[in-house]
Design a protein around this motif. Structure first.
Motif, short mmCIF file in Angstrom:
data_model
loop_
_atom_site.label_atom_id
_atom_site.label_comp_id
_atom_site.label_asym_id
_atom_site.label_seq_id
_atom_site.Cartn_x
_atom_site.Cartn_y
_atom_site.Cartn_z
N ALA A 1 -19.87 82.56 19.21
CA ALA A 1 -20.09 81.16 19.52
C ALA A 1 -21.10 81.00 20.66
O ALA A 1 -21.96 80.11 20.62
CB ALA A 1 -18.76 80.49 19.90
N VAL B 1 -21.38 79.23 11.90
CA VAL B 1 -20.58 80.12 12.73
C VAL B 1 -19.14 80.11 12.22
O VAL B 1 -18.59 79.03 11.95
CB VAL B 1 -20.62 79.69 14.21
CG1 VAL B 1 -19.89 80.70 15.08
CG2 VAL B 1 -22.06 79.50 14.69
N LEU C 1 -15.33 81.42 13.31
CA LEU C 1 -14.57 81.92 14.44
C LEU C 1 -13.12 82.14 14.02
O LEU C 1 -12.44 81.22 13.58
CB LEU C 1 -14.63 80.92 15.61
CG LEU C 1 -16.05 80.51 16.05
CD1 LEU C 1 -15.98 79.49 17.18
CD2 LEU C 1 -16.87 81.73 16.46
N LEU D 1 -13.31 80.16 24.70
CA LEU D 1 -14.23 79.07 24.36
C LEU D 1 -14.45 78.14 25.54
O LEU D 1 -15.53 77.55 25.68
CB LEU D 1 -13.70 78.31 23.15
CG LEU D 1 -13.56 79.14 21.87
CD1 LEU D 1 -12.97 78.30 20.74
CD2 LEU D 1 -14.88 79.74 21.45
N PRO E 1 -18.70 78.79 25.60
CA PRO E 1 -19.42 78.12 24.51
C PRO E 1 -19.32 76.61 24.56
O PRO E 1 -20.28 75.91 24.22
CB PRO E 1 -18.77 78.70 23.26
CG PRO E 1 -18.32 80.06 23.67
CD PRO E 1 -17.86 79.90 25.10
N VAL F 1 -19.64 74.84 12.48
CA VAL F 1 -18.68 75.83 12.94
C VAL F 1 -17.36 75.61 12.22
O VAL F 1 -16.91 74.48 12.07
CB VAL F 1 -18.47 75.73 14.47
CG1 VAL F 1 -17.40 76.73 14.93
CG2 VAL F 1 -19.77 75.97 15.23
N LEU G 1 -13.39 77.04 12.62
CA LEU G 1 -12.47 77.77 13.47
C LEU G 1 -11.13 77.94 12.76
O LEU G 1 -10.53 76.96 12.31
CB LEU G 1 -12.24 77.04 14.80
CG LEU G 1 -13.45 76.75 15.67
CD1 LEU G 1 -13.96 75.33 15.42
CD2 LEU G 1 -13.10 76.92 17.14
#
Length: 320
Positions: free
Chosen positions: A181, A203, A205, A211, A241, A254, A256
């Protein structure tokens, strides 16, 4: 009777062979351009030789232990190695670069499992898993620089390995998710390696730590973070990040995945989600029911794995 004068003979040095013998100057002048041409030709051939040469597109095996940086005297050679599963048809393939976890102190590229590689290859991606400097080799800033250099190396080798240099996914687990990240959101790392930040298209994660470092330290007083990132709160901000998910450059999408039973990662994920949305980014957060911190990584690619399905669906919308 007068002395007969000695005869003066003009001679040229002979062409002599063996140690210490030199060719006549005119021979050396003749051969020099030929030798230079041969050296240039050899260098060009070496440069043209791809690390993926001899590996058929779609082969279900990696090119292992590629050095993405020259050897460094103070570091083990293994620090700057990666494994690469080249792209399968259709080429060029988007590339997933996996960053292992281990609290910034442990672990290695082996955490990027063959199961991960096969899941991505089946979906049309190339896949790489990288080593980087651990805390005993340098601070986490150096680890982030290593990851950016690995991306730069893979972009340079893109043509020979069937990779699309402008469709790259950074994926990380645990502390590796923090580094993935950070490299994606703090443009300085990629730009320092000569990589346009826009080349990172998404991205992924997996149960990310770190983070928002400052928030975590304030809430928990966790000594691990102070050991890894130092005592300076300004340093915590720079390495978080969430601090780089700000308006200016639209952040890459992103996704997660979080283990709901983890005491830290769900809150960290929501904090980053809010920052990304405020910056105009696209983000998805999934609470992985029935998963653990480790199973999110080591179960990736298993038949019926929900984390894998959601990841591939997300990337199909963002990258493919």
């Amino acid at each position: 009777m007068g002395m007969v004068p000695a005869m003066r003979m003009r001679t040229s040095p002979a062409i002599l062979h063996g140690a210490g013998r030199l060719a006549q100057p005119w021979v050396r002048r003749l051969l020099a351009p030929l030798a230079a041409a041969l050296l240039l030709s050899s260098a060009a051939a070496a440069h043209a030789q791809s690390p993926c040469s001899g590996l058929a597109p779609g082969a279900d095996r990696p090119v292992r232990n590629l050095a993405y940086q020259p050897p460094t005297p103070d570091l083990p050679r293994s620090v700057h190695l990666l494994d690469l599963w080249p792209g399968a048809a259709p080429l060029p393939a988007p590339l997933v670069v996996f960053v292992h976890g281990g609290t910034w102190m442990h672990g290695g590229k082996y955490a990027g499992t063959p199961g991960q590689a096969r899941a991505f290859r089946k979906a049309g991606y190339a896949y790489a898993t990288v080593n980087y400097r651990l805390l005993r080799h340098g601070p986490p800033q150096e680890a982030a620089r290593d990851i950016a250099e690995a991306v730069a190396f893979l972009r340079r080798e893109a043509k020979g390995c069937g990779l699309d240099p402008d469709r790259i996914v950074l994926m990380g687990h645990s502390a590796g998710a923090h580094l993935a990240a950070l490299v994606a959101l703090d443009e300085s790392y990629l730009e320092g390696a000569g990589v346009p930040p826009e080349a990172v298209r998404a991205v992924v994660l997996l149960d990310a730590y770190g983070l928002d470092i400052a928030l975590h330290v304030r809430e928990t007083g966790d000594p691990v973070y102070a050991r890894v990132f130092g005592p300076d709160p300004e340093g915590w901000t720079a390495m978080s990040p969430v601090s780089h998910a700000a308006p200016g450059r639209r952040p890459p999408p992103v996704i997660l995945h979080v283990d709901g039973d983890n005491s830290e990662t769900p809150g960290q994920a929501r904090t980053l989600e809010q920052a990304l949305r405020a910056a105009g980014g696209e983000v998805e957060v999934f609470d992985a029911e029935g998963e653990s911190h480790n199973s999110l990584n080591y179960g990736f690619g298993a038949p019926g794995d929900e984390t894998t399905r959601r990841t591939l669906d997300f990337l199909a919308r963002q990258v493919r």
